[in-house]
Design a protein around this motif. Structure first.
Motif, mmCIF file in Angstrom:
data_model
loop_
_atom_site.group_PDB
_atom_site.id
_atom_site.type_symbol
_atom_site.label_atom_id
_atom_site.label_comp_id
_atom_site.label_asym_id
_atom_site.label_seq_id
_atom_site.Cartn_x
_atom_site.Cartn_y
_atom_site.Cartn_z
ATOM 1 N N UNK A 13 6.000 -3.730 -6.431
ATOM 2 C CA UNK A 13 5.686 -2.306 -6.358
ATOM 3 C C UNK A 13 6.935 -1.436 -6.233
ATOM 4 N N UNK A 14 8.065 -2.032 -5.865
ATOM 5 C CA UNK A 14 9.316 -1.288 -5.746
ATOM 6 C C UNK A 14 9.996 -1.302 -7.109
ATOM 7 N N UNK A 15 10.030 -0.146 -7.762
ATOM 8 C CA UNK A 15 10.583 -0.072 -9.116
ATOM 9 C C UNK A 15 12.107 -0.143 -9.101
ATOM 10 N N UNK A 16 12.743 0.734 -8.317
ATOM 11 C CA UNK A 16 14.201 0.757 -8.229
ATOM 12 C C UNK A 16 14.636 -0.132 -7.063
ATOM 13 N N UNK A 17 15.421 -1.130 -7.363
ATOM 14 C CA UNK A 17 15.881 -2.047 -6.334
ATOM 15 C C UNK A 17 16.857 -1.336 -5.405
ATOM 16 N N UNK A 18 16.754 -1.630 -4.132
ATOM 17 C CA UNK A 18 17.569 -0.985 -3.110
ATOM 18 C C UNK A 18 18.791 -1.850 -2.843
#
Length: 118
Positions: A75-80
């Motif tokens: 669900x997290x599109x942009x990786x942190x």
């Protein structure tokens, strides 16, 4: 230091709120199996906001673990990306290099075995 290299030192006694965020993110990822309904969060944006707040404490192993687990979530599109000091990054790279050097490297070839009875 530049903005990209900015990091903060983590102190459990001063940063109680951040420590709670770390625990909540690990709980969401590990125990709740990436399901919002079982966690303390209402939506995925709250999880991402908490992760963006704690990512500056990259020298702390629990922060790196929480962000690493969260990046596995679909669900997290942009990786942190975790922000840590150059000294900590060099130490982690050195540990990875030692692990790579200590791996046993061998090759197994499968050939037919011939047994002769006399």
């Amino acid at each position: 230091m530049t903005d990209a290299e900015e990091f903060k030192v983590f102190n459990k006694y001063k940063h109680i709120e951040e420590a709670e965020m770390i625990k909540k993110i690990i709980n969401y990822c590990y125990k709740c199996d990436y399901m919002i309904s079982f966690s303390n969060y209402d939506n995925i944006q709250q999880v991402i906001d908490d992760a963006n707040k704690i990512r500056y404490f990259g020298n702390e192993p629990s922060v790196r673990r929480a962000i690493k687990l969260l990046n596995k979530d679909n669900k997290v599109k942009d990786k942190i990306e975790v922000i840590m000091s150059d000294k900590c990054r060099a130490r982690l790279d050195r540990i990875e290099q030692i692990k790579e050097d200590n791996k046993v490297k061998f090759k197994v070839t499968r050939e037919p075995i011939v047994i002769v009875f006399e």
